[in-house]
Design an enzyme around this catalytic site. Structure first.
Site, PDB file in Angstrom:
ATOM      1  N   ASP A 107       1.093  -1.185  -0.091  1.00 43.48           N
ATOM      2  CA  ASP A 107      -0.220  -0.152   0.310  1.00 43.48           C
ATOM      3  C   ASP A 107       0.876   1.209  -0.158  1.00 43.48           C
ATOM      4  OD1 ASP A 107      -2.279   1.726   0.002  1.00 43.48           O
ATOM      5  OD2 ASP A 107      -2.880   0.237   1.199  1.00 43.48           O
ATOM      6  N   GLU A 159     -10.310   6.618   5.012  1.00 41.31           N
ATOM      7  CA  GLU A 159      -9.554   5.755   5.757  1.00 41.31           C
ATOM      8  C   GLU A 159      -9.594   6.065   6.695  1.00 41.31           C
ATOM      9  OE1 GLU A 159      -5.652   4.859   3.706  1.00 41.31           O
ATOM     10  OE2 GLU A 159      -6.665   5.261   1.745  1.00 41.31           O
TER      11      GLU A 159
END
Length: 606
Positions: free
Chosen positions: A285, A489
């Protein structure tokens, strides 16, 4: 010597082996490197043999760039990459998580939590097909989707990226991969990546693994569980992804029992690659390697050796790629990272590049541009909205349902923060990373759809925050639309899960005076105060529906039946979190799978 790797008729593994044998260590490490487009100079692509570029959320060529503008940009990068010594094409990746959501004018589908409410695997697959076409029209080859997290706690800021808290529902909805990549033949080797052709994209199952099970739903947090529970709850959807030939898997920022996934060789290599037989590549990521030390990135060589040795094949750097490449070169030359690990990573990356047809068709297909945001795709998104809506209440008396609404009513009040806000409808990962308010792209708000749906003699009054004066008028009924602002997020993590913008108060102020349908736009269940449930005549959970507001009016005015069922338990208070339907203490406001229909309130059949 013949260039086997340039021969489209040669077996893929032969092409991989041939190309790998020609590569220097510098070129191999370049292929393992993914950089952000803002640092992707032609010189870097030529001289460093960079394997992949990405656009971070909202990182467009310029504001409101269209698909053709994106294709121009990506083709320019590709042209530079092909001028490298071996002419290896690059993969361009974007977070196309609910349609090609970075691109102005693209069709924006409901976020995954809404699709989970449909339980419709065929719908997911068709959305995958449409998304792939719109992504490829922009010149992009790679979608960082789908998220196959099993969200066990709605406090998680990525809850809307999960199809459900129920593993079986998530497994079902992985059918989107077949839509994105195409359907592998029956005899396709297990675990081997598959991309059908130029109209398909490289898909990415994420985030491996347990990202939806962290304590208190904390993003990038710690999932505490036995291996058996991790396997049955969180690893299980990856079996379906791999069986469909998913080409890449993204590792999770989160930890399992304190072990950060990006450094967990047991899970990334022994389980994912060896036990499950995954033959595509594992990608990190964004700046995830930096998170392996505190302060972040403080011992970068340790971060790199830990992650690469654990099984990370491609590293989303995204900016300091020169430092990454220098440090990884040192680690290989010093023996801390074995050459065999580098070769395995590059083999996997090249395999995906050959499978996807990049060597034969490195550039965009401009014939696809007309399909972006086309009527057919918007109708598909509208269908998805219709099927995702969950009816939680219909009438104060079950014998006297409030819905469907009368489209020929004399006068209607439409109110609330979300009634006429396309950006709020779409949620995060739309236009930008976090999303935004207002007319951020092309689409139909709920207010637009109501005005289009009612009869010519019906007066529609819109007042976002109704005053005493506006509430004093005579109305047949009111539609109040409230909910969450866009987020993504960690900034979406929420301990309280209250309806923002005083949503409860707006609903009450209207419902005390006028018969009211309340529509909640949210990425997860939120606290519904008892007074709200008592006052409203009908209540619909609409999730984050995307650009096609007409899907809402199709159902509330009775042209279509309610089909959606809760993909997540609707809790009474946050004290109950995280809930488990299998526990004796399970006492939700609405259970997992709940959903009324016009047909006397009975739930749809499985």
């Amino acid at each position: 010597m013949d260039c086997i790797y340039k021969n489209p008729n040669a077996p893929i593994e032969d092409r991989v082996e041939d190309l790998l044998s020609r590569m220097t260590l510098h070129e191999k490490i370049g292929q393992m490197t993914q950089i952000e487009r803002t640092v992707a100079t032609p010189a870097a692509l030529r001289n460093f043999s960079i394997g992949s570029i990405l656009s971070a959320g909202g990182s467009a060529p310029f504001e409101k760039a269209l698909s053709a503008d994106w294709a121009d940009m990506v083709d320019g990068f590709q042209q530079a990459a092909l001028q490298s010594r071996l002419g290896i094409p690059l993969i361009y990746g974007v977070d196309a998580v609910h349609g090609n959501n970075n691109v102005y004018g693209a069709t924006i589908f409901p976020h995954n939590v809404g699709l989970g409410a449909t339980r419709d695997a065929d719908l997911a697959q068709r959305i995958g097909v449409a998304t792939a076409l719109e992504v490829r029209a922009s010149g992009v080859h790679y979608a960082f989707a789908p998220c196959v997290a099993v969200c066990k706690d709605p406090r998680w800021g990525r809850c809307y990226e999960s199809y459900s808290e129920d593993t079986d529902i998530v497994r079902k909805m992985t059918a989107i991969i077949t839509g994105l990549q195409g359907k592998p033949p029956v005899d396709h080797p297990k675990g081997y990546p598959f991309i059908a052709g130029r109209n398909n994209v490289i898909a990415c199952a994420k985030h491996f693994v347990g990202d939806g099970g962290t304590e208190k739903g904390i993003n990038e947090g710690n999932t505490v569980s036995s291996y058996e529970d991790l396997e049955s709850i969180h690893i299980a959807p990856y079996l379906d992804c791999i069986s469909q030939g998913v080409s890449t898997v993204m590792a999770s920022y989160s930890s399992w029992n304190g072990s950060k996934l990006h450094g967990d060789r047991f899970l990334l290599t022994e389980i994912l690659k060896d036990k499950l037989g995954f033959k595509g590549f594992v990608i990190s990521d964004w700046e995830a390697l930096d998170r392996l030390t505190e302060p972040r990135g403080s011992n970068y060589r340790y971060c790199i050796s830990t992650a690469v040795n654990a099984g990370i094949d491609m590293v989303m750097v995204p900016h300091r790629y020169k430092q990454f490449m220098e440090d990884l070169t040192f680690l290989v030359e010093s023996g801390e990272v074995p050459m065999s690990r580098i070769d395995d990573a590059v083999e996997r990356i090249l395999r995906v590049k050959f499978v996807s047809g990049l060597f034969e068709y490195p550039f965009s297909d401009r014939s696809l541009l007309d399909i972006v945001g086309c009527k057919l795709h918007r109708e598909l998104a509208r269908e998805a909205v219709r099927k995702s809506l969950v009816l939680l209440k219909n009438g104060k008396d079950p014998e006297n349902p409030f819905l469907p609404l009368d489209r020929t009513a004399k006068r209607i009040l439409v109110a609330g923060t979300h009634a006429d806000n396309l950006g709020y409808q779409c949620g995060g990962w739309t236009g930008t990373w976090f999303g935004a308010s207002g007319r951020i792209t092309i689409g139909t708000t709920i207010l637009d759809a109501i005005r289009e749906s009612v009869g010519g003699s019906t007066e529609v009054i819109y007042d976002q925050y109704p005053s005493t004066n506006s509430l004093a008028g005579q109305y047949s009924f009111a539609i109040v639309v409230v909910g969450e602002p866009p987020y993504a997020e960690t900034l979406g993590d929420s301990e309280g899960l209250v309806i923002p913008f005083n949503g409860n108060d707006i609903i009450i102020s209207v419902a005390e005076k006028i018969p009211t349908l309340a529509i909640l736009i949210s990425g997860r269940p939120l606290i519904l105060e008892p007074r709200v449930l008592e006052k409203v005549d009908a209540l619909v959970a609409a999730w984050l529906p995307g650009t096609e507001g007409r899907g809402m009016t199709d159902v509330v005015f009775g042209d279509f039946e309610f089909e959606g069922r809760l993909p997540m338990t609707w809790f009474r208070s946050t004290d109950q979190l995280s809930v488990n339907p299998r526990h004796n203490s399970y006492d939700p406001l609405f259970p997992l799978g709940f959903g009324l229909t016009y047909n006397k309130g009975k739930k749809p059949q499985e």
